[in-house]
Write a protein that holds these residues in place. Structure first.
Motif, PDB file in Angstrom:
ATOM      1  N   ARG A   1       0.846  -1.191   0.000  1.00  0.00           N
ATOM      2  CA  ARG A   1       0.000   0.000   0.000  1.00  0.00           C
ATOM      3  C   ARG A   1       0.881   1.240   0.000  1.00  0.00           C
ATOM      4  N   GLY A   2       0.236   2.378  -0.252  1.00  0.00           N
ATOM      5  CA  GLY A   2       0.945   3.649  -0.158  1.00  0.00           C
ATOM      6  C   GLY A   2       1.557   4.058  -1.477  1.00  0.00           C
ATOM      7  N   THR A   3       2.729   4.659  -1.385  1.00  0.00           N
ATOM      8  CA  THR A   3       3.400   5.216  -2.562  1.00  0.00           C
ATOM      9  C   THR A   3       4.841   4.733  -2.612  1.00  0.00           C
ATOM     10  N   LEU A   4       5.279   4.352  -3.798  1.00  0.00           N
ATOM     11  CA  LEU A   4       6.664   3.940  -4.017  1.00  0.00           C
ATOM     12  C   LEU A   4       7.272   4.913  -5.022  1.00  0.00           C
ATOM     13  N   ARG A   5       8.361   5.571  -4.629  1.00  0.00           N
ATOM     14  CA  ARG A   5       9.016   6.568  -5.488  1.00  0.00           C
ATOM     15  C   ARG A   5      10.168   5.889  -6.228  1.00  0.00           C
ATOM     16  N   VAL A   6      10.026   5.792  -7.545  1.00  0.00           N
ATOM     17  CA  VAL A   6      11.014   5.095  -8.371  1.00  0.00           C
ATOM     18  C   VAL A   6      11.623   6.083  -9.357  1.00  0.00           C
ATOM     19  N   ALA A   7      12.943   6.144  -9.391  1.00  0.00           N
ATOM     20  CA  ALA A   7      13.640   7.051 -10.302  1.00  0.00           C
ATOM     21  C   ALA A   7      14.440   6.237 -11.317  1.00  0.00           C
ATOM     22  N   PHE A   8      14.737   6.866 -12.444  1.00  0.00           N
ATOM     23  CA  PHE A   8      15.528   6.211 -13.475  1.00  0.00           C
ATOM     24  C   PHE A   8      16.514   7.206 -14.060  1.00  0.00           C
ATOM     25  N   VAL A   9      17.635   6.687 -14.536  1.00  0.00           N
ATOM     26  CA  VAL A   9      18.646   7.503 -15.213  1.00  0.00           C
ATOM     27  C   VAL A   9      18.772   6.994 -16.640  1.00  0.00           C
TER      28      VAL A   9
ATOM     29  N   ALA B   1      17.211   6.669 -20.897  1.00  0.00           N
ATOM     30  CA  ALA B   1      16.062   6.091 -21.584  1.00  0.00           C
ATOM     31  C   ALA B   1      15.959   4.582 -21.396  1.00  0.00           C
ATOM     32  N   ALA B   2      17.086   3.874 -21.379  1.00  0.00           N
ATOM     33  CA  ALA B   2      17.041   2.422 -21.200  1.00  0.00           C
ATOM     34  C   ALA B   2      16.441   2.069 -19.847  1.00  0.00           C
ATOM     35  N   ALA B   3      16.864   2.789 -18.808  1.00  0.00           N
ATOM     36  CA  ALA B   3      16.304   2.558 -17.471  1.00  0.00           C
ATOM     37  C   ALA B   3      14.829   2.927 -17.438  1.00  0.00           C
ATOM     38  N   GLY B   4      14.467   3.988 -18.150  1.00  0.00           N
ATOM     39  CA  GLY B   4      13.070   4.392 -18.194  1.00  0.00           C
ATOM     40  C   GLY B   4      12.190   3.331 -18.816  1.00  0.00           C
ATOM     41  N   GLN B   5      12.664   2.664 -19.862  1.00  0.00           N
ATOM     42  CA  GLN B   5      11.906   1.587 -20.484  1.00  0.00           C
ATOM     43  C   GLN B   5      11.722   0.415 -19.525  1.00  0.00           C
ATOM     44  N   GLN B   6      12.787   0.071 -18.801  1.00  0.00           N
ATOM     45  CA  GLN B   6      12.681  -1.010 -17.823  1.00  0.00           C
ATOM     46  C   GLN B   6      11.698  -0.646 -16.717  1.00  0.00           C
ATOM     47  N   LEU B   7      11.736   0.601 -16.284  1.00  0.00           N
ATOM     48  CA  LEU B   7      10.839   1.053 -15.228  1.00  0.00           C
ATOM     49  C   LEU B   7       9.383   0.963 -15.669  1.00  0.00           C
ATOM     50  N   LEU B   8       9.078   1.400 -16.878  1.00  0.00           N
ATOM     51  CA  LEU B   8       7.690   1.385 -17.353  1.00  0.00           C
ATOM     52  C   LEU B   8       7.131  -0.039 -17.400  1.00  0.00           C
ATOM     53  N   LYS B   9       7.934  -0.982 -17.852  1.00  0.00           N
ATOM     54  CA  LYS B   9       7.469  -2.371 -17.901  1.00  0.00           C
ATOM     55  C   LYS B   9       7.235  -2.916 -16.497  1.00  0.00           C
ATOM     56  N   ALA B  10       8.152  -2.615 -15.599  1.00  0.00           N
ATOM     57  CA  ALA B  10       7.998  -3.085 -14.220  1.00  0.00           C
ATOM     58  C   ALA B  10       6.791  -2.438 -13.552  1.00  0.00           C
ATOM     59  N   ALA B  11       6.599  -1.139 -13.780  1.00  0.00           N
ATOM     60  CA  ALA B  11       5.481  -0.422 -13.167  1.00  0.00           C
ATOM     61  C   ALA B  11       4.144  -0.958 -13.660  1.00  0.00           C
TER      62      ALA B  11
ATOM     63  N   ILE C   1       6.884   8.070 -10.662  1.00  0.00           N
ATOM     64  CA  ILE C   1       8.071   7.976 -11.512  1.00  0.00           C
ATOM     65  C   ILE C   1       8.801   9.318 -11.531  1.00  0.00           C
ATOM     66  N   HIS C   2      10.110   9.246 -11.330  1.00  0.00           N
ATOM     67  CA  HIS C   2      10.954  10.446 -11.323  1.00  0.00           C
ATOM     68  C   HIS C   2      12.125  10.234 -12.280  1.00  0.00           C
ATOM     69  N   GLU C   3      12.399  11.216 -13.100  1.00  0.00           N
ATOM     70  CA  GLU C   3      13.596  11.158 -13.930  1.00  0.00           C
ATOM     71  C   GLU C   3      14.768  11.753 -13.167  1.00  0.00           C
ATOM     72  N   ALA C   4      15.866  11.042 -13.132  1.00  0.00           N
ATOM     73  CA  ALA C   4      17.088  11.548 -12.506  1.00  0.00           C
ATOM     74  C   ALA C   4      18.139  11.743 -13.594  1.00  0.00           C
ATOM     75  N   GLN C   5      19.113  12.583 -13.315  1.00  0.00           N
ATOM     76  CA  GLN C   5      20.209  12.835 -14.240  1.00  0.00           C
ATOM     77  C   GLN C   5      21.456  12.096 -13.762  1.00  0.00           C
ATOM     78  N   VAL C   6      22.444  12.013 -14.640  1.00  0.00           N
ATOM     79  CA  VAL C   6      23.654  11.286 -14.279  1.00  0.00           C
ATOM     80  C   VAL C   6      24.330  11.901 -13.051  1.00  0.00           C
ATOM     81  N   HIS C   7      24.132  13.197 -12.823  1.00  0.00           N
ATOM     82  CA  HIS C   7      24.830  13.858 -11.722  1.00  0.00           C
ATOM     83  C   HIS C   7      24.083  13.778 -10.401  1.00  0.00           C
ATOM     84  N   ASP C   8      22.774  13.425 -10.417  1.00  0.00           N
ATOM     85  CA  ASP C   8      22.035  13.503  -9.160  1.00  0.00           C
ATOM     86  C   ASP C   8      21.261  12.241  -8.798  1.00  0.00           C
ATOM     87  N   GLY C   9      21.345  11.180  -9.613  1.00  0.00           N
ATOM     88  CA  GLY C   9      20.563   9.982  -9.326  1.00  0.00           C
ATOM     89  C   GLY C   9      20.914   9.356  -7.987  1.00  0.00           C
ATOM     90  N   VAL C  10      22.168   8.981  -7.808  1.00  0.00           N
ATOM     91  CA  VAL C  10      22.590   8.350  -6.550  1.00  0.00           C
ATOM     92  C   VAL C  10      22.481   9.313  -5.370  1.00  0.00           C
TER      93      VAL C  10
END
Length: 293
Positions: A91-99, A101-111, A125-134
């Motif tokens: 239940r509730g909310t799960l915050r998932v980010a991706f860095v 387009a390849a990660a975004g495609q994997q995220l959409l299928k999983a979601a 769903i949140h988009e992250a950049q290479v400099h701020d994802g981790v």
């Protein structure tokens, strides 16, 4: 057959070797603990504990009973715990980010799979950049991040995508049009640098400090986002190794892609903080693994 109270008393007393502390842990009276032990000893036909006014110790028969009993009790507890977790829909909310387009495609299928199984849990769903994802993951801004490995100090899920490396170069670059190159070219041409906010192990995995022959890698300008990195490449300020998906998702007339024959694959996986693990997070990672390319 042993009742639950009996095995709890035996195992707890074997740990504490003290009737008072055992009673306190089990929320029983000391006299109850004593009665349970005596009753069980009568059924076994031998003493399980040696008691004196100063100490309590296991007999050899008592030690064997504890040794044989403990794994079965753990199995019962694990079975009940697993059943409880299976019966609780996340239940509730799960915050998932991706860095990327390849990660975004994997995220959409999983979601999509996760949403069908657990409609009571929203995936944001949140988009992250290479400099701020981790950094965003470590700061607790997102629950799970799909990104390039390696990432240290976090829990790492299954690899969702593993792809060869390509080298992004301008179309008129000397390397453009080659069938393949090796990482030795990093000593001849400046390489766009990843942002310092990325984990060092991730940066060095993609762009090592030295070529295979031991020559220093030429340092180019630093890019903060993937679009910025490709723009630096297009402007002739450096080359940059990317995953194979970049040729599909980021086609540009001012960037060409050349295979890097000796580079390790680029692996993408979900990562998360161990302290932030939940039933919903584990269920999402399972869905990501099931839908992996």
């Amino acid at each position: 057959m042993l009742e639950r109270t009996e095995w709890e008393v035996v195992l707890t007393l074997a740990e504490e070797l003290h009737f008072g502390r055992t009673a306190e842990r089990l929320h029983l009276a000391p006299s109850q603990v004593s009665r349970v032990v005596k009753s069980l000893e009568r059924r076994v036909g031998a003493a399980l504990f040696v008691r004196s006014s100063r100490s309590v110790a296991l007999t050899s028969i008592g030690a064997r009973l504890v040794r044989d009993l403990a794994p079965h009790v753990r199995g019962i507890e694990d079975a009940v715990r697993n059943a409880m977790e299976s019966g609780r829909s996340p239940r509730g909310t799960l915050r998932v980010a991706f860095v990327g387009a390849a990660a975004g495609q994997q995220l959409l299928k999983a979601a999509a799979l996760f949403g069908g199984r657990h409609p009571g849990c929203e995936v944001r769903i949140h988009e992250a950049q290479v400099h701020d994802g981790v950094p965003r993951l470590l700061a607790g801004e997102v629950d799970v991040l799909i990104t390039v490995l390696p990432v240290r100090g976090v829990r790492v899920g299954p690899v969702l995508l593993s792809e060869p490396q390509l080298l992004a170069v301008p179309p008129r670059h000397p390397l453009a049009g080659r069938r393949s190159v090796t990482r030795e070219v990093y000593g001849d041409h400046p390489v766009v640098r990843l942002p310092d906010t990325m984990p060092e192990e991730s940066r060095l995995h993609r762009v090592p400090a030295e070529t295979p022959a031991g020559r220093p890698v030429r340092r180019g300008p630093q890019g903060s986002t993937f679009a910025e990195i490709l723009t630096l490449v297009a402007s002739g300020q450096g080359v940059f190794p990317v995953g194979e998906h970049a040729a599909r998702f980021y086609p540009r007339p001012d960037v060409s892609y050349v295979p890097v024959a000796d580079a390790p694959p680029v692996d993408w996986a979900p990562v998360w903080l161990e302290t932030n693990e939940s039933g919903a997070l584990r269920a999402f990672v399972e869905c990501a693994a099931e839908t992996a390319s």
